[in-house]
Design a protein around this motif. Sequence first.
Motif, mmCIF file in Angstrom:
data_model
loop_
_atom_site.group_PDB
_atom_site.id
_atom_site.type_symbol
_atom_site.label_atom_id
_atom_site.label_comp_id
_atom_site.label_asym_id
_atom_site.label_seq_id
_atom_site.Cartn_x
_atom_site.Cartn_y
_atom_site.Cartn_z
ATOM 1 N N ASP A 22 -32.558 6.155 92.444
ATOM 2 C CA ASP A 22 -31.125 6.450 92.468
ATOM 3 C C ASP A 22 -30.292 5.182 92.338
ATOM 4 O O ASP A 22 -29.306 5.143 91.585
ATOM 5 C CB ASP A 22 -30.772 7.175 93.773
ATOM 6 N N MET A 23 -30.673 4.135 93.075
ATOM 7 C CA MET A 23 -29.902 2.900 93.041
ATOM 8 C C MET A 23 -29.931 2.257 91.653
ATOM 9 O O MET A 23 -28.893 1.850 91.107
ATOM 10 C CB MET A 23 -30.452 1.926 94.078
ATOM 11 N N VAL A 24 -31.118 2.176 91.059
ATOM 12 C CA VAL A 24 -31.246 1.530 89.753
ATOM 13 C C VAL A 24 -30.524 2.325 88.679
ATOM 14 O O VAL A 24 -29.836 1.757 87.817
ATOM 15 C CB VAL A 24 -32.737 1.340 89.408
ATOM 16 N N SER A 25 -30.653 3.637 88.701
ATOM 17 C CA SER A 25 -29.971 4.459 87.698
ATOM 18 C C SER A 25 -28.459 4.344 87.818
ATOM 19 O O SER A 25 -27.736 4.290 86.811
ATOM 20 C CB SER A 25 -30.411 5.918 87.828
ATOM 21 N N THR A 26 -27.946 4.293 89.056
ATOM 22 C CA THR A 26 -26.496 4.127 89.260
ATOM 23 C C THR A 26 -26.012 2.801 88.704
ATOM 24 O O THR A 26 -24.985 2.722 88.015
ATOM 25 C CB THR A 26 -26.163 4.230 90.754
ATOM 26 N N LYS A 27 -26.751 1.734 88.992
ATOM 27 C CA LYS A 27 -26.347 0.415 88.508
ATOM 28 C C LYS A 27 -26.450 0.324 86.996
ATOM 29 O O LYS A 27 -25.583 -0.264 86.329
ATOM 30 C CB LYS A 27 -27.207 -0.665 89.180
ATOM 31 N N LEU A 28 -27.494 0.896 86.432
ATOM 32 C CA LEU A 28 -27.632 0.868 84.975
ATOM 33 C C LEU A 28 -26.500 1.627 84.298
ATOM 34 O O LEU A 28 -25.966 1.184 83.271
ATOM 35 C CB LEU A 28 -28.988 1.458 84.572
ATOM 36 N N VAL A 44 -41.331 -0.498 95.513
ATOM 37 C CA VAL A 44 -41.352 -0.519 96.984
ATOM 38 C C VAL A 44 -41.193 -1.936 97.493
ATOM 39 O O VAL A 44 -40.434 -2.204 98.442
ATOM 40 C CB VAL A 44 -42.660 0.111 97.501
ATOM 41 N N TYR A 45 -41.876 -2.880 96.878
ATOM 42 C CA TYR A 45 -41.766 -4.282 97.298
ATOM 43 C C TYR A 45 -40.335 -4.789 97.120
ATOM 44 O O TYR A 45 -39.812 -5.504 97.981
ATOM 45 C CB TYR A 45 -42.737 -5.127 96.487
ATOM 46 N N PHE A 46 -39.713 -4.421 96.008
ATOM 47 C CA PHE A 46 -38.334 -4.859 95.778
ATOM 48 C C PHE A 46 -37.388 -4.267 96.817
ATOM 49 O O PHE A 46 -36.534 -4.978 97.372
ATOM 50 C CB PHE A 46 -37.896 -4.448 94.379
ATOM 51 N N MET A 47 -37.530 -2.981 97.088
ATOM 52 C CA MET A 47 -36.626 -2.336 98.038
ATOM 53 C C MET A 47 -36.759 -2.893 99.439
ATOM 54 O O MET A 47 -35.788 -2.934 100.204
ATOM 55 C CB MET A 47 -36.879 -0.824 98.058
ATOM 56 N N ILE A 48 -37.947 -3.373 99.793
ATOM 57 C CA ILE A 48 -38.162 -3.856 101.158
ATOM 58 C C ILE A 48 -37.939 -5.360 101.270
ATOM 59 O O ILE A 48 -37.249 -5.832 102.182
ATOM 60 C CB ILE A 48 -39.578 -3.482 101.642
ATOM 61 N N PHE A 49 -38.486 -6.134 100.326
ATOM 62 C CA PHE A 49 -38.566 -7.580 100.513
ATOM 63 C C PHE A 49 -37.643 -8.395 99.608
ATOM 64 O O PHE A 49 -37.553 -9.608 99.798
ATOM 65 C CB PHE A 49 -40.000 -8.059 100.265
ATOM 66 N N GLU A 50 -36.976 -7.790 98.615
ATOM 67 C CA GLU A 50 -36.208 -8.589 97.662
ATOM 68 C C GLU A 50 -34.731 -8.231 97.634
ATOM 69 O O GLU A 50 -34.042 -8.530 96.659
ATOM 70 C CB GLU A 50 -36.801 -8.437 96.253
#
Length: 602
Positions: free
Chosen positions: A164-170, A125-131
């Motif tokens: 979904d985003m991480v799995s797509t990129k991986l 959650v922190y990554f999706m919002i702040f990073e």
Amino acid sequence: METSPPQNPSSGDPSDASSLAAAALDVPARAWRSLVSRLPPLLAAVSDLQRRYFGVPRRRRRRRAALPLPLRPAAAHSARIAGEMPKAFVILDDVVQHTLTNLHSIHKSLLFWQAKAEGTNSQKVYFMIFERGPRAFVDATYQTLTRLGSNGRPVQYILHSASDMVSTKLAALASMQHCLATFLAEIHSEVDRCREGLTANSDKSLHTLFIVLNTTFSKLEVSLRNAGEGQDELCTHDGNSYELFGKLPEVDLESQEWTESLLTDGISLIYQNLQKLDSFLSSQLSSHKKPNRLTIYWLPYTCGALGLSVCSLWLLRHSSLMGSPDIDNWIQDAKESVAGFWDEHVEKPIISIRDELFETFKQRDKGVMENQEVQLTEDSLRRMLVAFCEQTEGRKLPEDLPVQAMLETLTKRYEKELIHPIQNLFSGELARAMLIQIQKLKLDLESGLLEMDQILRANAINFAVLAALPAFGLSLLLLMLLRTWIQRDHGAEGRGNIARCQRRLLLVDVERRLMEFQHYRDNGMEEEARYKFGLVLYTLDRLCKAVESHAKETGEWLSLREDIFDLAKLDMGMADKMVVVSRLKWMYNCLLPFSSSRLPRL
């Protein structure tokens, strides 16, 4: 056919309004992604025009060579030693180094997204919002507020989006890694198969090289198409596919001869193919690579920039530019404080230590003289006590009689004389006893002062060192920080324990991938076996770079390099490679769990 009348957006429900707002916010994102996707080919075209018409060479990323190609006959080895590398070797090294560079970029992104996939829910959650940058912060905040207003579950939505985003990129990165690792293994396999032709005369070696690269580039293009990545880049505007890599010229050497222009065009086409490969992979990595440092830490950087701006305005307000002498006064006070600290805790203690060392030698003779004076006073007191006691007792006293015993006799006589003080003051021994007691007090006082002076003189250097301790502690702290900054870990090539662990992990990866390669080979899965062997070559290249400087310092480099090269050979059995891996784990200092200087002594 009935149609429903058009609805006024202003009179629709809130979900339609939020949909329209989300679509409006998504328009700039699509435009930006479109611009970014078209930027690398545009820059490559500008670079080609600049090089073609103005003669400016294109700057390519180069990695220093580490793992050699399987070309080790005597002629090739002597050419390497003499520094006269054939053109075929140079071109092959460039192709391999381009591939390793791209594999390294993909590997770093894979490690980043794998770490995000294995993180906790709060970290996701922190990554999706702040990073992910300021725009992603605005989008995530909008989605959160929208779902909170509609009684939704924003945290679950963010976690689902992150998954979904991480799995797509991986998946995309793993597909590109599979293609490039297989391409690297194909190059090594073809070079090993055509070894004799590549080490022949110049024309034949280049002809063999063109055949090898035609085979490997065509297989790479097929694998990229089958992977399903970058289909838009491999198609024209009308939907027809085109060849990504140009075909190199092949000539029948028995009936035709190579011309200089044909060789030049072929070599130029090789580097054009490498440039096309770099451009294609860059366009794919632009949407799947890990965010840069500025994107990840944009919030701390923004807060720091705001704080710096406020601080700058505050400094400007107190500066001479605004007519305020505050900063000048603070600077002057700081100079005086530093000068005072230096004078009190550095300069004066050092001078004091120096002076005390000289004073110690000078006062040695003075101390001897003072001791002699005290000894004379003590001898005079003893003579006075002996004369008084002999007169009082009427007998001669022994020479070894202690002073304390004579003082007791003096005290008894003194107490007796005090019964008639006025009479005994003039006709008795009272005055004499008082003089002896005064002499004793003088002796005690001189002895005490002498001992105190000796103590202070002996500890003068200690007092000076104590005064210099703050400066010494500050200097030691600065030296430790400087040493930590200089000897900090630089990945697997560093000098700390973390770098040593990373080098051993690279060796573990080599061992695991060799076993996987053999497993797929035994089961007839040649495609997966080539992929694993390509990963073995990439990991060996990283290991070779990581241990080179350390092994050269300990004199192990020549032997260690040969063992690493043996693991890249195709004609070496798996049992022999496992023996080499075991030797690498326990025989070389740079790959041990700890330094050899910390080994227990027998």
